[in-house]
Design a protein around this motif. Sequence first.
Motif, PDB file in Angstrom:
ATOM      1  N   GLU A 119       0.832  -1.210   0.000  1.00  8.49           N
ATOM      2  CA  GLU A 119       0.000   0.000   0.000  1.00  8.49           C
ATOM      3  C   GLU A 119       0.862   1.253   0.000  1.00  8.49           C
ATOM      4  N   ILE A 120       1.892   1.269   0.839  1.00  6.37           N
ATOM      5  CA  ILE A 120       2.784   2.437   0.902  1.00  6.37           C
ATOM      6  C   ILE A 120       3.443   2.658  -0.455  1.00  6.37           C
ATOM      7  N   LEU A 121       4.046   1.608  -1.017  1.00  7.97           N
ATOM      8  CA  LEU A 121       4.806   1.768  -2.259  1.00  7.97           C
ATOM      9  C   LEU A 121       3.915   1.997  -3.474  1.00  7.97           C
ATOM     10  N   SER A 122       2.663   1.607  -3.393  1.00  9.70           N
ATOM     11  CA  SER A 122       1.728   1.876  -4.494  1.00  9.70           C
ATOM     12  C   SER A 122       1.373   3.348  -4.585  1.00  9.70           C
ATOM     13  N   ASN A 123       1.691   4.088  -3.544  1.00  8.64           N
ATOM     14  CA  ASN A 123       1.288   5.495  -3.486  1.00  8.64           C
ATOM     15  C   ASN A 123       2.461   6.461  -3.418  1.00  8.64           C
TER      16      ASN A 123
END
Length: 160
Positions: free
Chosen positions: A104-108
């Motif tokens: 989730e962090i790296l997708s954003n």
Amino acid sequence: MKYAHLLEEYAAGPDQLAEMISEMTSEQIDARPVPGKWSTREVVCHLADFEPIYADRIKRVLVEDKPLLMGGDPDTFAEGLGYDVRNLDNELTLMRAVRQQIREILSNVPEEAFQRVGQHSRDGEISIEVLLKRITGHIPHHVALIEEKKRALGIYPPQP
């Protein structure tokens, strides 16, 4: 996003591991059929212990300026962290939660964030992209070793 496929592969790792061990008995999970190698339980615990380490590294590289990233000795972890008694459902739950959070962090983040670097105590300068590729490949590497154990136990490949 350039890294979407890698992030999907990363997130799927714990399910791949769970599938590999799903039909194994407790005796098979604790067996050491390959001399000098860990049991399947020890392998799963090792994987679970390094998930939060890699997550911390990725987070710190993302937000700090070239942080120092300490290495860890897997054998020292295995000797001191109760690998022989840990619950594998808990270990898999931890891996899934950590990977979902990092995904989730790296997708954003912007794609250029994957090139941010930290300074690993053994490996030198290392980017988020390299960290992500390493941890993504960690479970498949050990799944192959579990396959070796299952073959030695006579339970792999699965019978139709």
